[in-house]
Structures are given as C-alpha cells and as structure tokens.
Design an enzyme around this catalytic site. Structure first.
Site, mmCIF file in Angstrom:
data_model
loop_
_atom_site.group_PDB
_atom_site.id
_atom_site.type_symbol
_atom_site.label_atom_id
_atom_site.label_comp_id
_atom_site.label_asym_id
_atom_site.label_seq_id
_atom_site.Cartn_x
_atom_site.Cartn_y
_atom_site.Cartn_z
ATOM 1 N N SER A 160 0.744 -1.115 -0.078
ATOM 2 C CA SER A 160 -0.059 0.014 -0.139
ATOM 3 C C SER A 160 0.772 1.221 0.001
ATOM 4 O O SER A 160 2.129 1.061 0.434
ATOM 5 C CB SER A 160 -0.801 0.078 1.127
ATOM 6 O OG SER A 160 -1.427 1.316 1.444
ATOM 7 N N TYR A 207 -1.292 -1.285 10.508
ATOM 8 C CA TYR A 207 -1.414 -1.218 9.024
ATOM 9 C C TYR A 207 -0.269 -0.698 8.051
ATOM 10 O O TYR A 207 0.212 -1.391 7.260
ATOM 11 C CB TYR A 207 -2.973 -0.677 8.697
ATOM 12 C CG TYR A 207 -3.131 -0.884 6.940
ATOM 13 C CD1 TYR A 207 -3.512 -1.969 6.866
ATOM 14 C CD2 TYR A 207 -2.808 -0.001 5.991
ATOM 15 C CE1 TYR A 207 -3.992 -2.267 5.420
ATOM 16 C CE2 TYR A 207 -3.133 -0.198 4.859
ATOM 17 C CZ TYR A 207 -3.689 -1.330 4.483
ATOM 18 O OH TYR A 207 -4.146 -1.743 3.018
#
Length: 266
Positions: A145, A157
């Site tokens: 990401s 994350y």
C-alpha cells in the site's frame, strides 16, 4: 504472461488470496482472462464458489478452492502445502485494516492483522519459491500500500505494508537471474470493501484520489513487464510518494491526519 511451472495442469496456474472482492477479485478475473487456472484462497467458501462459476462460464477457467483462514497457523500451512506443489503466479492480496486507536483494539485482533498482512505473505512466498526457482519461472505479487511508503494511515497497517515493501525489495536482489519476478504493489485508495469492513469513514478523501480495481491491476502487470519491483499505480500517487521522500515526515503526518483519517485507525 508466463509458461507453466511443472504443475499438473496444461494451463498456467495463479493462486490468489482474498479473491472474493475488490483487488483480489480483479486479479483473479484478469489471470483467468489470460488463460490461467486459479487457486482461490479465502474464508468465504460460498463467494469463492460463485466466483469459480463465473470464471468457468466466462473463460473456461478451472478453479481450485481452499477455504483457509490466513490468520491461523493451520490455515497458512494448508496454503503453503498447495504452493509447494507449484504455481506460476502467487498474488498475496489478503489483508485487512481495523478501526479504533491502537491502545483500544483487542490484542488478539492486532495479532490477527499482522498474521494476515505480514506472516502469511512471508510464509506463502517462502512456500512458493522453491518450485518456481526449480522451473526458472514464476511471479509473486505482494499487495502492499501507499501507506507503507507514507506512514500515518494507521500504525500497524502502515507498518505491515512497509514490511511487505521492504521484504519484496530485499528478495528481488536474490531472485535476479532465477527467472522469478517479485513485486510490491502499492496502491492508494481503491473503491473496494476494505474500508467499509473495517468501519473506517473515507468521506474526506477527494474524488481524484480514488483508483479503480482495473486501473491497479493493469498498472501492476505493466510494471511487472518492465521489471519494476515497487509498483505505485496512478500519477497522483507517484507524485505523492516522491514528495513524501523529500518533505519533512512531520508534514506528511499532518497531511495524513487531515486527508487520510490517520487517527482512529490501526
């Protein structure tokens, strides 16, 4: 896109984790359209069966279904055993984010997030590589990401995706000359179910920052052909990640908090 790697099928095989929606479904459909058979890995068997039926009807694709929970050791082991038999493509797409501040989220949920986002990527890549290297052919796409390049969208994350990027980049040097390609795919905001499932409000994100699944898949495959290890789809995210390396990290964090909902996310 690549030749078979000694598996039993006359067609090349792509194993995709998290294929029941979003980017995983996009990769599954794309590889099916390119003449690959599929191995689908997820927890929702019903959705995988529906996808398998669609792929058979559209592309005459055979799909093997593995109902596995990658947050568990037994689930990861089952998939690793299948990878050991040989596949041509591995797409490590499964992953999830969670809502809430880090110190309020249950430790078990945080651990599950790391087990899916990090441990599964490492273990499944390790399981796939021996057969790929033996056949001098293979492709591994590890879905990371932009959050792994521009931290602040959630501590665990972002950290998990930073691992995927560093892990893939580190492996690329060792794989040079083996016939095996590896990529860390770093998309920005994609219109998928990821944020909705996590309960994260994304209403503050400007429309130009959203990418479609098809755009991300196409960019990933194009970058594979040119040998890019880190793929950042979308000109807007190429600009952002370049600027992110040049401007102070404190400014990056402030921008993330305003536009990226950096708080109340893990």
């Amino acid at each position: 896109m690549s030749k078979p790697s000694g598996n039993a099928s006359a067609r090349p095989v792509a194993l995709v984790t998290g294929p029941t929606s979003g980017l995983g479904a996009g990769f599954a459909e794309k590889f099916a359209s390119l003449g690959y058979d599929l191995v689908l890995v997820a927890r929702d068997e019903q959705k995988m069966c529906a996808l398998a039926e669609d792929m058979k009807e559209l592309f005459d694709t055979d799909c093997e279904i593995l109902r596995s929970d990658l947050s568990t050791a037994s689930g990861r082991e089952e998939v690793a055993l299948r990878l050991g038999k040989g596949v041509d493509v591995l797409v490590n797409n499964a992953g999830f984010a969670t809502s809430g501040e880090f110190w309020t989220v249950e430790p078990e949920l945080l651990q599950a997030q790391l087990d899916v986002n990090v441990t599964a990527v490492m273990q499944l890549t390790r399981a796939a590589l021996p057969a790929m290297i033996s056949s001098a052919n293979g492709t591994i796409i590890n879905v990371a990401s932009v959050a792994g390049l521009l931290s602040g969208r959630g501590p665990t994350y972002s950290a998990s995706k930073a691992f995927v990027i560093s892990f893939s980049e580190g492996l690329s040097g060792g794989l040079e000359g083996t016939g095996v390609r590896i990529q860390a795919l770093c998309p920005g905001f994609i219109r998928t179910e990821l944020h909705q499932r996590a309960g994260i409000d994304m209403s503050s994100i400007p429309k130009p920052m959203w990418l479609s699944v098809d755009e991300v898949v196409a960019a990933s495959l194009a970058d594979l052909e040119t040998g890019k290890v880190i793929s950042v789809p979308g000109i807007q995210y190429k600009v952002l990640t370049t600027l992110g390396r040049l401007v102070p990290k404190s400014l990056v964090r402030r921008v993330n908090n305003v536009f990226g909902r950096g708080r109340a996310r893990t």
